[in-house]
Design a protein around this motif. Structure first.
Motif, PDB file in Angstrom:
ATOM      1  N   LEU A  13       0.852  -1.193   0.000  1.00  0.00           N
ATOM      2  CA  LEU A  13       0.000   0.000   0.000  1.00  0.00           C
ATOM      3  C   LEU A  13       0.881   1.235   0.000  1.00  0.00           C
ATOM      4  O   LEU A  13       1.891   1.293   0.690  1.00  0.00           O
ATOM      5  CB  LEU A  13      -0.898   0.018   1.232  1.00  0.00           C
ATOM      6  CG  LEU A  13      -2.018  -1.012   1.267  1.00  0.00           C
ATOM      7  CD1 LEU A  13      -2.792  -0.881   2.570  1.00  0.00           C
ATOM      8  CD2 LEU A  13      -2.957  -0.846   0.087  1.00  0.00           C
ATOM      9  N   ASN A  14       0.482   2.229  -0.805  1.00  0.00           N
ATOM     10  CA  ASN A  14       1.216   3.486  -0.795  1.00  0.00           C
ATOM     11  C   ASN A  14       0.217   4.613  -0.618  1.00  0.00           C
ATOM     12  O   ASN A  14      -0.960   4.491  -0.975  1.00  0.00           O
ATOM     13  CB  ASN A  14       2.056   3.656  -2.067  1.00  0.00           C
ATOM     14  CG  ASN A  14       1.204   3.708  -3.305  1.00  0.00           C
ATOM     15  OD1 ASN A  14       0.490   4.677  -3.536  1.00  0.00           O
ATOM     16  ND2 ASN A  14       1.270   2.662  -4.124  1.00  0.00           N
ATOM     17  N   ASP A  17      -1.928   6.045  -3.757  1.00  0.00           N
ATOM     18  CA  ASP A  17      -3.052   5.238  -4.202  1.00  0.00           C
ATOM     19  C   ASP A  17      -4.166   5.177  -3.168  1.00  0.00           C
ATOM     20  O   ASP A  17      -5.344   5.211  -3.514  1.00  0.00           O
ATOM     21  CB  ASP A  17      -2.596   3.826  -4.574  1.00  0.00           C
ATOM     22  CG  ASP A  17      -1.952   3.771  -5.954  1.00  0.00           C
ATOM     23  OD1 ASP A  17      -2.288   4.624  -6.810  1.00  0.00           O
ATOM     24  OD2 ASP A  17      -1.118   2.888  -6.186  1.00  0.00           O
ATOM     25  N   VAL A  18      -3.815   5.094  -1.892  1.00  0.00           N
ATOM     26  CA  VAL A  18      -4.834   5.074  -0.843  1.00  0.00           C
ATOM     27  C   VAL A  18      -5.612   6.391  -0.851  1.00  0.00           C
ATOM     28  O   VAL A  18      -6.837   6.398  -0.718  1.00  0.00           O
ATOM     29  CB  VAL A  18      -4.209   4.791   0.538  1.00  0.00           C
ATOM     30  CG1 VAL A  18      -5.234   4.971   1.646  1.00  0.00           C
ATOM     31  CG2 VAL A  18      -3.625   3.379   0.575  1.00  0.00           C
ATOM     32  N   GLU A  19      -4.915   7.517  -1.053  1.00  0.00           N
ATOM     33  CA  GLU A  19      -5.598   8.812  -1.140  1.00  0.00           C
ATOM     34  C   GLU A  19      -6.547   8.835  -2.336  1.00  0.00           C
ATOM     35  O   GLU A  19      -7.670   9.348  -2.235  1.00  0.00           O
ATOM     36  CB  GLU A  19      -4.587   9.947  -1.275  1.00  0.00           C
ATOM     37  CG  GLU A  19      -3.847  10.252   0.003  1.00  0.00           C
ATOM     38  CD  GLU A  19      -2.734  11.278  -0.200  1.00  0.00           C
ATOM     39  OE1 GLU A  19      -2.289  11.486  -1.354  1.00  0.00           O
ATOM     40  OE2 GLU A  19      -2.302  11.860   0.799  1.00  0.00           O
ATOM     41  N   LYS A  20      -6.122   8.298  -3.482  1.00  0.00           N
ATOM     42  CA  LYS A  20      -6.977   8.268  -4.670  1.00  0.00           C
ATOM     43  C   LYS A  20      -8.212   7.406  -4.436  1.00  0.00           C
ATOM     44  O   LYS A  20      -9.309   7.748  -4.866  1.00  0.00           O
ATOM     45  CB  LYS A  20      -6.205   7.763  -5.880  1.00  0.00           C
ATOM     46  CG  LYS A  20      -5.252   8.778  -6.435  1.00  0.00           C
ATOM     47  CD  LYS A  20      -4.541   8.253  -7.659  1.00  0.00           C
ATOM     48  CE  LYS A  20      -3.567   9.281  -8.204  1.00  0.00           C
ATOM     49  NZ  LYS A  20      -2.872   8.808  -9.390  1.00  0.00           N
ATOM     50  N   ALA A  55      -6.832   2.913  -9.027  1.00  0.00           N
ATOM     51  CA  ALA A  55      -5.923   2.653  -7.908  1.00  0.00           C
ATOM     52  C   ALA A  55      -6.278   1.345  -7.210  1.00  0.00           C
ATOM     53  O   ALA A  55      -5.398   0.569  -6.841  1.00  0.00           O
ATOM     54  CB  ALA A  55      -5.956   3.819  -6.919  1.00  0.00           C
ATOM     55  N   ILE A  56      -7.570   1.083  -7.059  1.00  0.00           N
ATOM     56  CA  ILE A  56      -8.006  -0.187  -6.455  1.00  0.00           C
ATOM     57  C   ILE A  56      -7.512  -1.348  -7.304  1.00  0.00           C
ATOM     58  O   ILE A  56      -6.983  -2.329  -6.801  1.00  0.00           O
ATOM     59  CB  ILE A  56      -9.541  -0.227  -6.299  1.00  0.00           C
ATOM     60  CG1 ILE A  56      -9.978   0.758  -5.204  1.00  0.00           C
ATOM     61  CG2 ILE A  56     -10.017  -1.644  -5.966  1.00  0.00           C
ATOM     62  CD1 ILE A  56     -11.485   0.972  -5.128  1.00  0.00           C
ATOM     63  N   ASP A  57      -7.691  -1.239  -8.625  1.00  0.00           N
ATOM     64  CA  ASP A  57      -7.250  -2.304  -9.534  1.00  0.00           C
ATOM     65  C   ASP A  57      -5.741  -2.522  -9.484  1.00  0.00           C
ATOM     66  O   ASP A  57      -5.270  -3.652  -9.621  1.00  0.00           O
ATOM     67  CB  ASP A  57      -7.660  -2.004 -10.973  1.00  0.00           C
ATOM     68  CG  ASP A  57      -9.147  -2.203 -11.212  1.00  0.00           C
ATOM     69  OD1 ASP A  57      -9.801  -2.913 -10.404  1.00  0.00           O
ATOM     70  OD2 ASP A  57      -9.652  -1.657 -12.202  1.00  0.00           O
ATOM     71  N   ARG A  58      -4.962  -1.444  -9.290  1.00  0.00           N
ATOM     72  CA  ARG A  58      -3.504  -1.585  -9.213  1.00  0.00           C
ATOM     73  C   ARG A  58      -3.081  -2.319  -7.949  1.00  0.00           C
ATOM     74  O   ARG A  58      -2.076  -3.011  -7.927  1.00  0.00           O
ATOM     75  CB  ARG A  58      -2.820  -0.209  -9.227  1.00  0.00           C
ATOM     76  CG  ARG A  58      -2.706   0.413 -10.580  1.00  0.00           C
ATOM     77  CD  ARG A  58      -1.746   1.581 -10.562  1.00  0.00           C
ATOM     78  NE  ARG A  58      -2.148   2.659  -9.676  1.00  0.00           N
ATOM     79  CZ  ARG A  58      -3.013   3.626  -9.987  1.00  0.00           C
ATOM     80  NH1 ARG A  58      -3.598   3.631 -11.163  1.00  0.00           N
ATOM     81  NH2 ARG A  58      -3.299   4.584  -9.128  1.00  0.00           N
ATOM     82  N   LEU A  59      -3.837  -2.133  -6.881  1.00  0.00           N
ATOM     83  CA  LEU A  59      -3.424  -2.664  -5.585  1.00  0.00           C
ATOM     84  C   LEU A  59      -4.049  -3.991  -5.212  1.00  0.00           C
ATOM     85  O   LEU A  59      -3.427  -4.805  -4.540  1.00  0.00           O
ATOM     86  CB  LEU A  59      -3.757  -1.656  -4.482  1.00  0.00           C
ATOM     87  CG  LEU A  59      -3.041  -0.305  -4.560  1.00  0.00           C
ATOM     88  CD1 LEU A  59      -3.568   0.625  -3.495  1.00  0.00           C
ATOM     89  CD2 LEU A  59      -1.550  -0.493  -4.412  1.00  0.00           C
ATOM     90  N   PHE A  60      -5.297  -4.214  -5.641  1.00  0.00           N
ATOM     91  CA  PHE A  60      -6.034  -5.363  -5.157  1.00  0.00           C
ATOM     92  C   PHE A  60      -6.464  -6.301  -6.267  1.00  0.00           C
ATOM     93  O   PHE A  60      -6.695  -5.875  -7.397  1.00  0.00           O
ATOM     94  CB  PHE A  60      -7.305  -4.909  -4.413  1.00  0.00           C
ATOM     95  CG  PHE A  60      -7.016  -4.112  -3.176  1.00  0.00           C
ATOM     96  CD1 PHE A  60      -6.734  -4.742  -1.979  1.00  0.00           C
ATOM     97  CD2 PHE A  60      -7.022  -2.732  -3.202  1.00  0.00           C
ATOM     98  CE1 PHE A  60      -6.461  -4.015  -0.830  1.00  0.00           C
ATOM     99  CE2 PHE A  60      -6.756  -1.981  -2.067  1.00  0.00           C
ATOM    100  CZ  PHE A  60      -6.476  -2.624  -0.887  1.00  0.00           C
ATOM    101  N   THR A  61      -6.587  -7.565  -5.921  1.00  0.00           N
ATOM    102  CA  THR A  61      -7.198  -8.568  -6.779  1.00  0.00           C
ATOM    103  C   THR A  61      -8.513  -8.942  -6.124  1.00  0.00           C
ATOM    104  O   THR A  61      -8.508  -9.426  -4.995  1.00  0.00           O
ATOM    105  CB  THR A  61      -6.293  -9.813  -6.906  1.00  0.00           C
ATOM    106  OG1 THR A  61      -5.060  -9.429  -7.475  1.00  0.00           O
ATOM    107  CG2 THR A  61      -6.950 -10.869  -7.764  1.00  0.00           C
TER     108      THR A  61
END
Length: 62
Positions: A13-14, A17-20, A55-61
């Motif tokens: 997590l960065n 991306d969490v802010e977005k 951002a969700i797609d970049r971080l999570f499956t």
């Protein structure tokens, strides 16, 4: 976290991306309220929501 949704392999997590994600979800809630009152489609809100979803797609499956 749900077994159906987890961080992608090798992803940490960065803050950016969490802010977005947070802003996208907040904007989506605002947009939903406005959409009930008016038939508007504010382009700026759409862009913010899409950035959050990306951002969700970049971080999570999920």
């Amino acid at each position: 976290m749900s077994e159906e949704c987890h961080l992608r392999d090798g992803v940490e997590l960065n803050l950016v991306d969490v802010e977005k994600i947070a802003l996208g979800l907040k904007s989506l809630a605002t947009y939903s309220m406005l959409a009930y009152e008016h038939d508007d489609d504010p382009e700026e809100l759409d862009e913010i929501v899409q950035e959050g979803l990306d951002a969700i797609d970049r971080l999570f499956t999920c």
